[in-house]
Scaffold this motif. Structure first.
Motif, PDB file in Angstrom:
ATOM      1  N   LEU A 216       0.800  -1.300  -0.016  1.00  0.00           N
ATOM      2  CA  LEU A 216      -0.027  -0.067   0.024  1.00  0.00           C
ATOM      3  C   LEU A 216       0.864   1.052  -0.036  1.00  0.00           C
ATOM      4  N   ASN A 217       0.288   2.573  -0.202  1.00  0.00           N
ATOM      5  CA  ASN A 217       1.073   3.669  -0.344  1.00  0.00           C
ATOM      6  C   ASN A 217       0.821   4.398   0.971  1.00  0.00           C
ATOM      7  N   ILE A 218       1.773   3.655   1.945  1.00  0.00           N
ATOM      8  CA  ILE A 218       1.658   4.005   3.243  1.00  0.00           C
ATOM      9  C   ILE A 218       3.099   4.072   3.794  1.00  0.00           C
ATOM     10  N   THR A 219       3.182   4.455   5.100  1.00  0.00           N
ATOM     11  CA  THR A 219       4.534   4.294   5.766  1.00  0.00           C
ATOM     12  C   THR A 219       4.746   2.682   6.275  1.00  0.00           C
ATOM     13  N   TYR A 220       5.775   2.403   6.418  1.00  0.00           N
ATOM     14  CA  TYR A 220       6.137   0.898   6.814  1.00  0.00           C
ATOM     15  C   TYR A 220       7.284   1.195   7.936  1.00  0.00           C
ATOM     16  N   TYR A 221       7.171   0.311   8.716  1.00  0.00           N
ATOM     17  CA  TYR A 221       8.273   0.130   9.829  1.00  0.00           C
ATOM     18  C   TYR A 221       8.816  -1.095   9.827  1.00  0.00           C
ATOM     19  N   HIS A 222      10.339  -1.231  10.354  1.00  0.00           N
ATOM     20  CA  HIS A 222      10.906  -2.583  10.515  1.00  0.00           C
ATOM     21  C   HIS A 222      11.244  -2.789  12.064  1.00  0.00           C
ATOM     22  N   CYS A 223      10.697  -3.771  12.646  1.00  0.00           N
ATOM     23  CA  CYS A 223      10.905  -3.909  14.187  1.00  0.00           C
ATOM     24  C   CYS A 223      11.438  -5.441  14.459  1.00  0.00           C
ATOM     25  N   VAL A 224      12.159  -5.221  15.353  1.00  0.00           N
ATOM     26  CA  VAL A 224      12.854  -6.733  15.550  1.00  0.00           C
ATOM     27  C   VAL A 224      12.540  -6.995  17.109  1.00  0.00           C
ATOM     28  N   PHE A 225      12.153  -8.349  17.342  1.00  0.00           N
ATOM     29  CA  PHE A 225      11.889  -8.469  18.703  1.00  0.00           C
ATOM     30  C   PHE A 225      12.663 -10.085  19.273  1.00  0.00           C
ATOM     31  N   THR A 226      13.382  -9.712  20.140  1.00  0.00           N
ATOM     32  CA  THR A 226      14.476 -10.559  20.661  1.00  0.00           C
ATOM     33  C   THR A 226      14.176 -11.054  22.004  1.00  0.00           C
ATOM     34  N   ILE A 227      14.433 -12.314  22.296  1.00  0.00           N
ATOM     35  CA  ILE A 227      14.346 -12.894  23.507  1.00  0.00           C
ATOM     36  C   ILE A 227      15.765 -13.000  24.425  1.00  0.00           C
ATOM     37  N   PRO A 228      15.961 -13.116  25.693  1.00  0.00           N
ATOM     38  CA  PRO A 228      16.919 -13.161  26.338  1.00  0.00           C
ATOM     39  C   PRO A 228      17.770 -14.332  25.986  1.00  0.00           C
ATOM     40  N   SER A 229      18.929 -14.263  26.042  1.00  0.00           N
ATOM     41  CA  SER A 229      19.851 -15.321  25.758  1.00  0.00           C
ATOM     42  C   SER A 229      19.660 -16.509  26.887  1.00  0.00           C
TER      43      SER A 229
END
Length: 373
Positions: free
Chosen positions: A90-103
């Motif tokens: 779509l002609n919209i803004t997009y974001y890149h998110c990264v979710f990480t769990i503790p080691s």
């Protein structure tokens, strides 16, 4: 005898031929990965011969294994996936998110990968959907695509989810609300994600896999007190780059052939990015046996889906929903995706495969590649 530029296939063949792989401790899928990587594009996989009917030019093509864990077989699938997803952009803004769990949780996820990865997907999707639905932050239904990666730069176990999230969503009364300046507060995302993951993980983890359940409870309690890592990048300035950007993550494997610097006397040297030292590029040397062990650690459980769509990108009535959202967001209509193998191959190899590389004659599509068994 190995190539001047060593490959992952060379390393696997060496480890197999020198008895460095204990297949009794591997899953059926991991054993298949070994067989496929070692035989990919060799006579063992079979071959065909390309022949030009004009000049008689011939060239042998060895078949690919098409294994999702093979470093030589991802280009076509990645490009096809990227082109298919263009229809839903779509002609919209997009974001890149990264979710990480503790080691600290990694050993328990390794005991039951299918469960651990599933909890990760559930926690991330629930977190994003819940915050987006809250009028305090957006009050709308968003759409996002998630891709599971299980490795760090040195191939150590590091499960995390890459998410491409729409910068806005639609309300129940059919209106579009944009989110152009920032997505959601990182601390809010982190805390909600932490609570959802640990609650499900603690409730449903198979404790019969544990030697000492008290250690497990202590780790869970420790993780409740930690600040979890949720990373949000700046929004994409151009929606046209979103799908291509995501394509970099969808079919990626733990390491590529380009990062293999040398392979000699059973020792592998590869490059990696040291995120603890300003992302400087460094080199690491490990044994072929350790290289294969790390590589196989990232083979997903059988039938597990690593790319998933949520929100308004879920499959139910997806095309109909996207057509309505195009109107709300001012996105131009698009024709449905039609697979064009010739066009994809041309883009990947830099030439039209229907044109003879020797006499440059254009061959009719029906006889473009005459295959001789």
């Amino acid at each position: 005898m190995y190539r001047i530029k060593p490959t992952i296939q060379d390393i696997f063949c060496y480890a197999r031929d020198h008895g460095l792989i204990d297949e009794t401790r591997l899953t059926l899928k991991q054993r298949k990965v070994i067989r496929d990587i070692c035989s990919c594009r060799t006579e063992e996989q079979g071959f065909n011969v390309e022949e030009c009917p004009e000049c008689g030019y011939r060239r042998i093509h060895y078949s690919s294994c098409r294994n999702a864990s093979c470093p030589m077989c991802q280009s076509f699938n990645r490009q096809e996936w990227v082109e298919r997803q263009e229809y839903y952009k779509l002609n919209i803004t997009y974001y890149h998110c990264v979710f990480t769990i503790p080691s600290e949780l990694n050993p328990y996820v390794l005991l039951d990968k299918r469960f651990g990865y599933s909890v990760l997907f559930h926690a991330v999707s629930s977190t994003l959907n819940e915050i987006a639905a809250d009028p305090k932050y957006l009050g709308a239904r968003i759409g996002f695509t998630t891709v599971l990666h299980t490795w760090g730069s040195t191939m150590v176990f590091h499960p995390h989810l890459h998410c491409i999230v729409s910068g806005g969503g639609y309300t129940q009364d059919g209106k579009w609300i944009s989110k152009d300046k920032f997505l959601f507060p990182v601390k809010v995302l982190s805390r909600l994600f932490r609570g959802k993951f640990l609650d499900e993980f603690k409730k449903y983890f198979d404790r019969s896999l544990l030697r000492d359940q008290s250690d497990f409870d202590q780790v869970i309690d420790k993780c409740y007190k930690m600040d979890w890592v949720v990373y949000t990048k700046e929004p994409f300035n151009n929606p046209d780059t979103v799908i291509q950007y995501l394509g970099r993550y969808t079919h990626r494997i733990a390491i590529s052939n380009a990062r293999i610097k040398s392979f000699k006397d059973g020792m592998v040297t590869f490059s990696y990015k040291d995120y603890q030292d300003h992302s400087h590029i460094k080199q690491m040397t490990i044994s072929a046996q350790e290289f294969v062990r790390r590589y196989l650690m990232h083979v997903l459980p059988r039938g597990f889906t690593k790319i998933r769509h949520y929100g308004f990108l879920t499959n139910a009535n997806k095309k109909k929903r996207i057509r309505r959202l195009r109107i709300l967001t001012g996105t131009q209509p698009k024709a449905p995706y039609v697979k064009d193998t010739i066009r994809i191959i041309t883009k990947l190899i830099g030439r039209d495969p229907r044109i003879c590389p020797q006499c440059h004659s254009l061959i009719a599509p029906a006889s473009a590649l005459r295959l001789i068994e």
